[in-house]
Scaffold this motif. Structure first.
Motif, PDB file in Angstrom:
ATOM      1  N   VAL A 188      -6.366   7.667   8.425  1.00 34.83           N
ATOM      2  CA  VAL A 188      -6.184   7.441   6.992  1.00 34.83           C
ATOM      3  C   VAL A 188      -7.512   7.704   6.297  1.00 34.83           C
ATOM      4  CG1 VAL A 188      -5.705   5.748   5.182  1.00 34.83           C
ATOM      5  CG2 VAL A 188      -4.321   5.757   7.258  1.00 34.83           C
ATOM      6  N   SER A 189      -7.478   8.455   5.198  1.00 39.33           N
ATOM      7  CA  SER A 189      -8.677   8.754   4.418  1.00 39.33           C
ATOM      8  C   SER A 189      -8.345   8.685   2.943  1.00 39.33           C
ATOM      9  CB  SER A 189      -9.210  10.152   4.753  1.00 39.33           C
ATOM     10  OG  SER A 189      -9.525  10.283   6.118  1.00 39.33           O
ATOM     11  N   ARG A 190      -9.384   8.562   2.106  1.00 41.01           N
ATOM     12  CA  ARG A 190      -9.171   8.459   0.666  1.00 41.01           C
ATOM     13  C   ARG A 190      -9.039   9.818  -0.016  1.00 41.01           C
ATOM     14  NH1 ARG A 190     -12.037   6.228  -3.242  1.00 41.01           N
ATOM     15  NH2 ARG A 190     -14.058   6.778  -2.338  1.00 41.01           N
ATOM     16  N   ALA A 201      -2.833  10.409   6.959  1.00 36.66           N
ATOM     17  CA  ALA A 201      -2.304  10.012   5.653  1.00 36.66           C
ATOM     18  C   ALA A 201      -3.429   9.864   4.638  1.00 36.66           C
ATOM     19  CB  ALA A 201      -1.539   8.697   5.769  1.00 36.66           C
ATOM     20  N   SER A 202      -3.133  10.168   3.395  1.00 37.18           N
ATOM     21  CA  SER A 202      -4.068   9.969   2.296  1.00 37.18           C
ATOM     22  C   SER A 202      -3.776   8.637   1.610  1.00 37.18           C
ATOM     23  CB  SER A 202      -3.949  11.098   1.277  1.00 37.18           C
ATOM     24  OG  SER A 202      -4.654  10.781   0.090  1.00 37.18           O
ATOM     25  N   SER A 203      -4.831   7.853   1.407  1.00 39.43           N
ATOM     26  CA  SER A 203      -4.696   6.602   0.663  1.00 39.43           C
ATOM     27  C   SER A 203      -5.270   6.746  -0.738  1.00 39.43           C
ATOM     28  CB  SER A 203      -5.409   5.465   1.409  1.00 39.43           C
ATOM     29  OG  SER A 203      -6.788   5.751   1.552  1.00 39.43           O
ATOM     30  N   TYR A 204      -5.354   7.975  -1.214  1.00 40.10           N
ATOM     31  CA  TYR A 204      -5.930   8.251  -2.534  1.00 40.10           C
ATOM     32  C   TYR A 204      -5.244   7.391  -3.608  1.00 40.10           C
ATOM     33  CZ  TYR A 204      -7.539  10.924  -6.594  1.00 40.10           C
ATOM     34  OH  TYR A 204      -8.099  11.300  -7.788  1.00 40.10           O
ATOM     35  N   GLY A 205      -6.054   6.673  -4.382  1.00 39.70           N
ATOM     36  CA  GLY A 205      -5.507   5.810  -5.424  1.00 39.70           C
ATOM     37  C   GLY A 205      -5.064   4.447  -4.945  1.00 39.70           C
ATOM     38  N   TYR A 250       0.836  -1.205   0.000  1.00 36.41           N
ATOM     39  CA  TYR A 250       0.000   0.000   0.000  1.00 36.41           C
ATOM     40  C   TYR A 250       0.869   1.254   0.000  1.00 36.41           C
ATOM     41  CZ  TYR A 250      -3.685  -3.267   1.376  1.00 36.41           C
ATOM     42  OH  TYR A 250      -4.564  -4.318   1.430  1.00 36.41           O
ATOM     43  N   ARG A 251       0.398   2.274  -0.711  1.00 37.18           N
ATOM     44  CA  ARG A 251       1.120   3.541  -0.774  1.00 37.18           C
ATOM     45  C   ARG A 251       0.227   4.666  -0.269  1.00 37.18           C
ATOM     46  NH1 ARG A 251       6.027   2.667  -0.484  1.00 37.18           N
ATOM     47  NH2 ARG A 251       6.384   4.831  -1.153  1.00 37.18           N
ATOM     48  N   PRO A 259       5.706  10.612   0.214  1.00 37.53           N
ATOM     49  CA  PRO A 259       5.163   9.275  -0.037  1.00 37.53           C
ATOM     50  C   PRO A 259       5.581   8.299   1.060  1.00 37.53           C
ATOM     51  CG  PRO A 259       6.134  10.205  -2.022  1.00 37.53           C
ATOM     52  CD  PRO A 259       6.532  11.113  -0.902  1.00 37.53           C
ATOM     53  N   ALA A 260       4.683   7.364   1.380  1.00 44.05           N
ATOM     54  CA  ALA A 260       4.963   6.423   2.467  1.00 44.05           C
ATOM     55  C   ALA A 260       4.323   5.076   2.175  1.00 44.05           C
ATOM     56  CB  ALA A 260       4.442   6.976   3.794  1.00 44.05           C
ATOM     57  N   SER A 261       4.916   4.055   2.750  1.00 44.10           N
ATOM     58  CA  SER A 261       4.338   2.711   2.726  1.00 44.10           C
ATOM     59  C   SER A 261       3.602   2.487   4.046  1.00 44.10           C
ATOM     60  CB  SER A 261       5.443   1.668   2.572  1.00 44.10           C
ATOM     61  OG  SER A 261       6.292   1.705   3.717  1.00 44.10           O
TER      62      SER A 261
END
Length: 255
Positions: free
Chosen positions: A112-114, A134-138, A49-50, A57-59
């Motif tokens: 975490v949100s999209r 953190a954003s998990s967009y995409g 996941y990114r 950027p983060a894992s």
């Protein structure tokens, strides 16, 4: 004159001791449930996941921030939202005071949100929060952990949430439907868009360089995270709710 039962101090003390016994049993049961959570089998996270964070950027591994445990709050803030969910915002108001204590106990707390990171950062500034977000967009992260669903899933007539399949996916009629429509409006979107997100929390652990998923909860499984409800449950009139009465903390004066 109050309609509530009244009594002498002695009568109150006797009733309070009965309640104390029940509270102690609830505490012991809660301790047993906590142990049962910790005994769940760990599931290795295979997906890479990114995320986007304030640091870049983060894992998923990066979100641990050098600690061995990670608690993720799945904050309802979809890409098409104009603001974060009111309920999630009320819960998140309690995060900042806990983050520092958890960090000194080898636990990182992160929302975490999209929604794309700039939207999260702007809302975070508005709310005056400092916890990691953190954003998990995409990314498939929110979908894989059961808090996001596609429009195609809704149209298919069955959405899995909170470990069960939901088949009655229509907007409820009457007062509840009106409240849900209001909640959708409060984030700047319609019901069909609002419902693609859901609240939840997930726990992860990192051991020998491997990340494992250990626990997730949804719906009323999040009750304990609402600090205001823990206080209301001890107030004389309890939750005393007739609807979704809460707002974002900067909106009460405008209601």
């Amino acid at each position: 004159m109050t309609d509530h039962k009244t009594g002498t101090r002695e009568e109150w003390l006797a009733a309070r001791l009965d309640l104390l016994a029940a509270e102690k049993e609830l505490t012991r049961r809660s301790d047993r449930l906590a142990q049962q959570r910790q005994e769940l089998p760990w599931v290795r996270v295979e997906e890479n996941y990114r995320f986007e964070t304030d640091e870049g950027p983060a894992s998923l591994d990066d979100l641990f921030a050098s600690r061995s445990q990670l608690l993720v709050y799945h904050f309802m803030f979809g890409p098409d939202y104009k603001a974060g969910c009111r309920s999630c915002s009320a819960i998140a108001d309690g995060f900042d005071g806990s983050v520092v204590h958890l960090a000194h106990h080898d636990v990182t707390l992160c929302a975490v949100s999209r929604a794309p990171l700039p939207q999260l950062q702007a809302y975070k500034r508005r709310m005056g929060w400092s916890f990691p977000w953190a954003s998990s967009y995409g990314s498939a992260f929110n979908y894989d952990f059961g808090v996001a669903h596609t429009e195609e899933e809704w149209r298919a007539g069955a959405v899995s949430y909170n470990y069960r399949e939901n088949r009655d996916l229509r907007l409820p009629s009457g007062e509840l439907g009106e409240r849900l429509t209001e909640f959708a409006w409060s984030v700047g979107t319609d019901w069909d868009t609002y419902r693609r997100e859901g609240p939840g929390m997930s726990a992860f652990v990192r051991e020998d360089g491997v990340v494992y998923h250990t626990y997730s909860a949804y719906e009323r499984g999040l009750d304990g995270l609402w600090a205001m409800y823990q206080w209301l449950d001890r107030a004389p009139l309890g939750r005393n709710e007739t609807g979704m009465w809460w707002h974002r903390h900067d909106e009460y004066g405008s209601q």
